[in-house]
Design an enzyme around this catalytic site. Structure first.
Site, mmCIF file in Angstrom:
data_model
loop_
_atom_site.group_PDB
_atom_site.id
_atom_site.type_symbol
_atom_site.label_atom_id
_atom_site.label_comp_id
_atom_site.label_asym_id
_atom_site.label_seq_id
_atom_site.Cartn_x
_atom_site.Cartn_y
_atom_site.Cartn_z
ATOM 1 N N CYS A 78 0.835 -1.203 0.000
ATOM 2 C CA CYS A 78 0.000 0.000 0.000
ATOM 3 C C CYS A 78 0.871 1.254 0.000
ATOM 4 C CB CYS A 78 -0.984 -0.030 1.176
ATOM 5 S SG CYS A 78 -2.375 1.109 0.975
ATOM 6 N N HIS A 166 -3.700 -5.359 0.594
ATOM 7 C CA HIS A 166 -3.198 -5.817 1.898
ATOM 8 C C HIS A 166 -3.275 -7.342 1.976
ATOM 9 C CE1 HIS A 166 -2.720 -1.942 3.979
ATOM 10 N NE2 HIS A 166 -3.694 -1.543 3.180
ATOM 11 N N GLU A 168 -2.129 -9.186 4.307
ATOM 12 C CA GLU A 168 -2.120 -9.645 5.694
ATOM 13 C C GLU A 168 -3.512 -9.816 6.289
ATOM 14 O OE1 GLU A 168 -1.603 -5.081 5.868
ATOM 15 O OE2 GLU A 168 -1.140 -6.750 4.531
ATOM 16 N N GLY A 221 -0.283 -14.161 37.948
ATOM 17 C CA GLY A 221 -1.183 -15.286 37.757
ATOM 18 C C GLY A 221 -1.571 -15.475 36.318
ATOM 19 N N GLY A 222 -1.206 -14.504 35.467
ATOM 20 C CA GLY A 222 -1.542 -14.578 34.058
ATOM 21 C C GLY A 222 -0.514 -15.355 33.253
ATOM 22 N N VAL A 223 -0.783 -15.462 31.963
ATOM 23 C CA VAL A 223 0.056 -16.254 31.068
ATOM 24 C C VAL A 223 1.464 -15.666 30.950
ATOM 25 C CG1 VAL A 223 0.313 -17.082 28.695
ATOM 26 C CG2 VAL A 223 -1.950 -17.007 29.753
ATOM 27 N N SER A 225 3.439 -13.462 32.736
ATOM 28 C CA SER A 225 4.396 -13.514 33.850
ATOM 29 C C SER A 225 4.722 -14.957 34.218
ATOM 30 C CB SER A 225 3.857 -12.758 35.070
ATOM 31 O OG SER A 225 2.699 -13.372 35.602
#
Length: 508
Positions: A78, A166, A168, A221-223, A225
């Protein structure tokens, strides 16, 4: 990394999607601002120029000495294609009508590598206000559409291409083939970038970099960390010290549940309940960015106090991922800062520690894949993303313990309902928002004037773009009834059907 594709960002809305598609081909790539990119060395196998909201005809439009980069294969998309064409002496003019949406390729010359196995009439996605109208002799048109003569071109005798569409976005039905042709066949990449290779090389690099040094890391507690902590732990063992701070803005029972979930990973974790300090700092604050900063400041103070109980710590580990880095960078042209990220600043300056961020080149789904290769349990890897400021940015007014309790109960009903109905894994992120609105209701024979809750559930790959989830009406009705009947202080529930963009996933 042994090889990479360099993506130069001119501020296009789809730049992150280009990176996602390249990585889906098991090829490593990096996004850099067009005006600040690394030295071009032998590891860079090719260069992609992104789109832009600007016009090459505008005064002060993003500019780049592309000709100096032409010792590598280049694909301009583009704006990138228009800039490349103009640098070669081509003509770019304003379109009679801005072209946005579906189109179809015609006059495809599949002798050229870029468009091999792309069908005549293949659907593509356009988003541009200018058109390449004339090409110099050394630029060869290789595809058109009904409305534009130059949908794709090649620089003669050189592996340099420009495309007006585009590839993608999913609306370009054979976009993946176009990108594969460029990245794999034209650039000659090996397609050997996998989660297993990433984990193995990262652990080795961490061992070499950290040695016998101690690292302190804040777990959420998340993915992110959790995976970051596991990588560092595999590298340095018990020299990693993890701290989990309860800011009083976590989900219901989350503090105890998270600490329990880490027992099987062998991580050395200290839990700290600092809820009163956070509530005190947030008292009376309504403005979202001020909330984030207040929460971030108290977190830094509490974390710093706990970290100082550990002797001779030299490094701060963080679970920063690539979207955090991208959204926290603001330069002329590429994507502006949307919001502050409390996990990319503040702590290093206060604690005078060096920072180690093993995931800062990965998107969220890539982090999950690395976690699976490390054997991290699905109960951790499958968790929905949860913002660092927690429920503090899901209460759209001042924060009080009473409001937090209301939202915790509502959130618990919503999330557990998704799990019970088998919908949890179909949702990228689910949230309940406590609105600063009261509405009239009737409960029994009494008239009520109580709070309104907005429920939000989105589907996404990496959080950079997201669509609202079309949850079953029966489920939404059941959850709404449970919330209104079980949570005192709520008498109305609404469902958010906004996508990102233009909305963000969180409300604040």
């Amino acid at each position: 990394m042994s090889e990479k594709i360099l993506i130069l960002d001119f501020g296009g809305q789809y730049t992150q999607l280009i990176a996602r598609r390249v990585r889906e081909l098991n090829v490593y790539c990096e996004i850099h601002p067009f005006n600040h990119y690394p030295q071009i060395d032998e590891t860079i196998k090719g260069i992609i120029l992104s789109g832009s909201p600007c016009s090459v005809l505008d005064e002060g439009a993003p500019d780049l000495d592309i000709l100096a980069l032409e010792n590598r294969p280049i694909l301009g998309i583009c704006y990138g294609a228009q800039l490349l064409a103009s640098k070669h002496g081509g003509k770019v003019t304003p379109s009679a009508h801005r072209e946005y949406g579906r189109a179809n390729l015609t006059k495809i010359d599949s002798h050229f590598e870029l468009l091999k196995e792309v069908d005549s009439g293949s659907q593509i996605w356009m988003s541009h206000g200018d058109t390449i109208t004339d090409l110099p002799k050394d630029l060869i048109p290789i595809a058109s559409t009904e409305s534009i003569p130059v949908a794709a071109y090649k620089v003669q005798d050189r592996p340099i291409y420009g495309i007006q569409f585009h590839p993608e976005v999913t609306h370009t039905l054979q976009g993946k083939e176009v990108l594969r042709n460029f990245v794999v066949h034209i650039c000659g990449t090996q397609q050997d970038w996998t989660s297993e290779i990433f984990a193995e090389s990262t652990i080795k690099d961490l061992k070499d970099r950290l040695g016998d040094d101690k690292v302190v890391l804040g777990l959420s507690g998340g993915v992110d960390s959790s995976v970051a902590a596991t990588l560092i732990h595999r590298a340095i063992g018990n020299n990693l010290y993890c701290i989990f701070v309860d800011n009083g803005l976590l989900r219901k029972n989350e503090f105890d549940l998270v600490l329990e979930s880490y027992k099987g990973l062998g991580l050395n974790v200290t839990g700290v309940d600092a809820s009163p300090k956070f509530y005190a700092a947030l008292k009376g604050i309504v403005e979202p960015e001020k909330k984030r900063k207040a929460i971030g400041k108290v977190f830094i103070d509490v974390f710093d106090e706990e970290a100082h109980k550990i002797e001779d710590v030299k490094w701060l580990g963080q679970g920063t991922i690539y979207p955090d880095v991208i959204e926290s960078v603001s330069v002329k042209g590429p994507s502006v800062t949307i919001k502050s990220h409390h996990n990319v600043g503040g702590l290093p300056e206060k604690m005078k520690l060096k920072v180690v961020e093993p995931l800062n080149t990965l998107f969220k789904d890539e982090v999950r894949n690395v976690g699976r290769s490390l054997g991290i349990p699905d109960q951790i890897l499958g968790r929905h993303p949860f913002p660092g400021p927690g429920l503090g940015i899901r209460i759209l007014s001042d924060i009080t313990p009473e409001k937090v309790t209301i939202l915790q109960e509502v959130d618990h009903i919503f999330v557990e309902g998704l799990k019970a109905h088998g919908l949890y894994d179909d949702v990228w992120q689910a949230a309940a928002i406590l609105l600063p609105v009261q509405s009239v209701g009737v409960m029994g024979d009494e008239r009520t004037y109580e709070n309104v809750i907005a429920l939000r559930a989105v589907a996404s790959l990496d959080g950079m773009t997201a669509d609202w989830c079309h949850l079953p009406y029966e489920f939404l009705g059941d959850v709404s009834n449970q919330i209104i009947n079980k949570v005192k202080g709520v008498n109305r529930v609404v469902y958010d059907i906004s996508s990102k963009p233009p909305a963000t996933i969180e409300w604040e």
